[in-house]
Design a protein around this motif. Structure first.
Motif, PDB file in Angstrom:
ATOM      1  N   CYS A 193     100.614  97.609  83.646  1.00  0.00           N
ATOM      2  CA  CYS A 193     100.606  96.016  83.478  1.00  0.00           C
ATOM      3  C   CYS A 193     100.626  96.379  81.967  1.00  0.00           C
ATOM      4  O   CYS A 193     101.692  95.347  81.521  1.00  0.00           O
ATOM      5  N   LYS A 194     100.088  96.872  81.469  1.00  0.00           N
ATOM      6  CA  LYS A 194      99.954  96.922  79.995  1.00  0.00           C
ATOM      7  C   LYS A 194     100.906  96.439  79.017  1.00  0.00           C
ATOM      8  O   LYS A 194     102.264  95.956  77.953  1.00  0.00           O
ATOM      9  N   SER A 195     102.112  97.944  79.906  1.00  0.00           N
ATOM     10  CA  SER A 195     103.680  98.758  79.102  1.00  0.00           C
ATOM     11  C   SER A 195     104.189  97.438  79.868  1.00  0.00           C
ATOM     12  O   SER A 195     105.466  96.685  79.185  1.00  0.00           O
ATOM     13  N   ASP A 196     104.351  96.473  80.810  1.00  0.00           N
ATOM     14  CA  ASP A 196     105.140  95.435  81.573  1.00  0.00           C
ATOM     15  C   ASP A 196     104.487  94.548  80.218  1.00  0.00           C
ATOM     16  O   ASP A 196     105.658  93.798  80.267  1.00  0.00           O
ATOM     17  N   CYS A 197     103.891  93.966  80.127  1.00  0.00           N
ATOM     18  CA  CYS A 197     103.637  92.973  79.238  1.00  0.00           C
ATOM     19  C   CYS A 197     104.187  93.167  77.340  1.00  0.00           C
ATOM     20  O   CYS A 197     104.844  92.520  76.433  1.00  0.00           O
TER      21      CYS A 197
END
Length: 174
Positions: free
Chosen positions: A167-171
Motif C-alpha cells: 500500500c505504501k509503495s502504491d501511495c
C-alpha cells in the motif's frame, strides 16, 4: 440538558457536546486532537478549553484509558448507536459504519432500526488502521480535512489493501 461524550482512541481523543430537549438532539460542538501517547494530558487540555461551559452529563468510550477516569463509561457500539439516532432522526440509517482507528478498523453492520447488528474487526496488521492512513497523508503533505475534501470530488487510485508495504509503495507511485 448538555451531554459530553469523549472517545479515548489509541492516538486521538474525540469529543462531542450535545444539547437534548425531549427527543431532539443538537450538536453544540465537536473536538478532535492527537494525544501523542498522553491521553490524560489531552483530556485536561480539552477540559481547559471548555471550562466555561456547563455540562450535565459525561460519558466516555474507547479502549483501555476509559477505565482510568472516574466517569460513566459506555461501549463503543453503544456510542455508535447514540450517534446514529442523533444523526438520522428520520430513521433512514446507513447499512454500516466504519470506525478507522489508530490500531484497528471496525465495521459496524446495522439493522434496519439503526442498532448495531454485528461488529467486524480487522486488527492483524496496521495497514487497515487510521494511523497508517494518517501516515500516508503526512507523506504526501495533506491534512485529514484536505484529504476528505479531495475525496469528495476526486477519482480514487487503486492501491493494495492487503499489505501496508505494498500500500505504501502504491501511495508513493500514485
Amino acid at each position: 440538558m448538555k451531554t459530553l461524550g469523549i472517545c479515548f482512541g489509541t492516538s486521538t481523543i474525540q469529543a462531542v457536546l450535545v444539547r437534548t430537549s425531549g427527543s431532539a438532539v443538537e450538536i453544540v460542538s465537536t473536538h478532535r486532537s492527537v494525544h501523542d501517547g498522553n491521553p490524560g494530558g489531552a483530556l485536561f487540555d480539552y477540559l481547559d478549553l471548555i471550562k466555561e461551559i456547563s455540562i450535565d452529563r459525561i460519558a466516555v468510550t474507547g479502549r483501555a484509558f476509559r477505565r482510568s477516569v472516574a466517569l460513566t463509561s459506555i461501549s463503543e457500539p453503544q456510542a455508535v448507536e447514540y450517534a446514529l439516532f442523533a444523526t438520522y432522526p428520520s430513521g433512514d440509517f446507513p447499512d454500516a459504519v466504519i470506525s478507522s482507528g489508530g490500531e484497528t478498523q471496525l465495521v459496524y453492520r446495522l439493522t434496519k432500526n439503526g442498532a448495531v447488528g454485528a461488529v467486524h474487526s480487522g486488527n492483524k496488521c496496521a495497514s487497515g488502521s487510521g494511523e497508517f492512513f494518517l501516515q500516508q497523508l503526512r507523506r504526501i503533505g495533506l491534512t485529514l480535512d484536505e484529504a476528505v475534501a479531495l475525496a469528495a470530488g476526486g477519482t480514487p487510485c487503486k492501491i493494495a489493501g492487503r499489505c501496508s508495504v505494498f500500500c505504501k509503495s502504491d501511495c508513493t507511485h500514485a
